[in-house]
Design an enzyme around this catalytic site. Structure first.
Site, mmCIF file in Angstrom:
data_model
loop_
_atom_site.group_PDB
_atom_site.id
_atom_site.type_symbol
_atom_site.label_atom_id
_atom_site.label_comp_id
_atom_site.label_asym_id
_atom_site.label_seq_id
_atom_site.Cartn_x
_atom_site.Cartn_y
_atom_site.Cartn_z
ATOM 1 N N ASP A 130 0.871 -1.168 0.000
ATOM 2 C CA ASP A 130 0.000 0.000 0.000
ATOM 3 C C ASP A 130 0.909 1.220 0.000
ATOM 4 O O ASP A 130 2.099 1.126 0.341
ATOM 5 C CB ASP A 130 -0.883 -0.039 1.247
ATOM 6 N N ASP A 159 -1.446 -0.853 5.950
ATOM 7 C CA ASP A 159 -1.695 -0.261 7.266
ATOM 8 C C ASP A 159 -3.143 -0.334 7.684
ATOM 9 O O ASP A 159 -3.482 0.108 8.794
ATOM 10 C CB ASP A 159 -1.270 1.218 7.252
#
Length: 221
Positions: free
Chosen positions: A14, A177
């Site tokens: 990400d 995350d």
């Protein structure tokens, strides 16, 4: 190397909240957009809890907060266009790379692992930000939230890259995350690894039960 990398050939990261802290620039563009529409600014703290589902959802959450109700489609469309224009003017003025990221990417690249970015941020912003921060040379491919017909937490972007590089999902790792990263990884058949310092709507990412958790990506080396 970290146990999460055992038998892994492809690592998908990400972007926002995992590799970079982009909220200062996102919040600046969002607050300027709200003020241009005679609405109160949201501030960085709130924006940190709103990031993760793409630009349209970010603007929608900001408008709902400022208006005290869900925005209508025309107001959302206008605010989104304004926001994207303002963000494009300065997408990397205060954005920073998290500690340990460059060391991890360097070590993984030296091992000839395939490194990719899968983010819900619009594709147009990815290359300029990575280049400005000196991260572009590490990645073999990037996908934004508008690159395909689906975005995280849907597994399509992950499957797309695994297929493109001819790597079995079981030999791929999704690093993120938020719960959306972990869900996407799990649904795609990827191993999952989480970092706790990013944006997860105010919730601990450990609650999503990733396969692994590191305080810093520097732990991977």
């Amino acid at each position: 190397m970290h146990p999460s990398l055992d038998a892994i050939r492809l690592v998908a990261f990400d972007l926002d909240g995992t590799l970079i802290d982009s909220v200062p620039d996102l919040a600046a563009a969002l607050d300027a957009t709200l003020e241009a529409h005679d609405l109160a600014p949201a501030g960085e703290a709130r924006v940190r809890d709103w990031v993760g589902n793409g630009s349209r959802k970010l603007v929608e959450r900001a408008l709902a907060f400022a208006l005290g109700r869900d925005p209508d489609a025309s107001a959302l469309d206008a605010a989104l266009e304004d926001f994207l224009g303002r963000y494009a003017e300065a997408p990397c003025r205060r954005t920073r790379v998290y500690s340990g990221v460059k060391e991890a990417l360097e070590a993984l690249a030296e091992r000839d692992l395939i490194l990719c970015v899968i983010t819900n941020k619009p594709q147009a912003f990815i290359a300029p930000i990575l280049a400005t921060l000196g991260l572009d040379r590490y990645f073999d491919a990037t996908l934004g939230g508008d690159s395909l017909s689906e975005k995280k937490p849907h597994p399509m972007p992950l499957w797309h890259l695994a297929t493109h590089f001819d790597v079995a999902p079981s030999s791929c790792l999704m690093v993120g995350d938020s719960r959306h990263d972990i869900e996407a990884g799990r649904r795609a058949g990827f191993r999952t690894l989480a970092v706790p310092y990013g944006y997860n709507h105010g919730e601990p990412v450990a609650a999503s039960a990733p396969d692994g958790l590191v305080e810093s990506l520097g732990e991977l080396v």
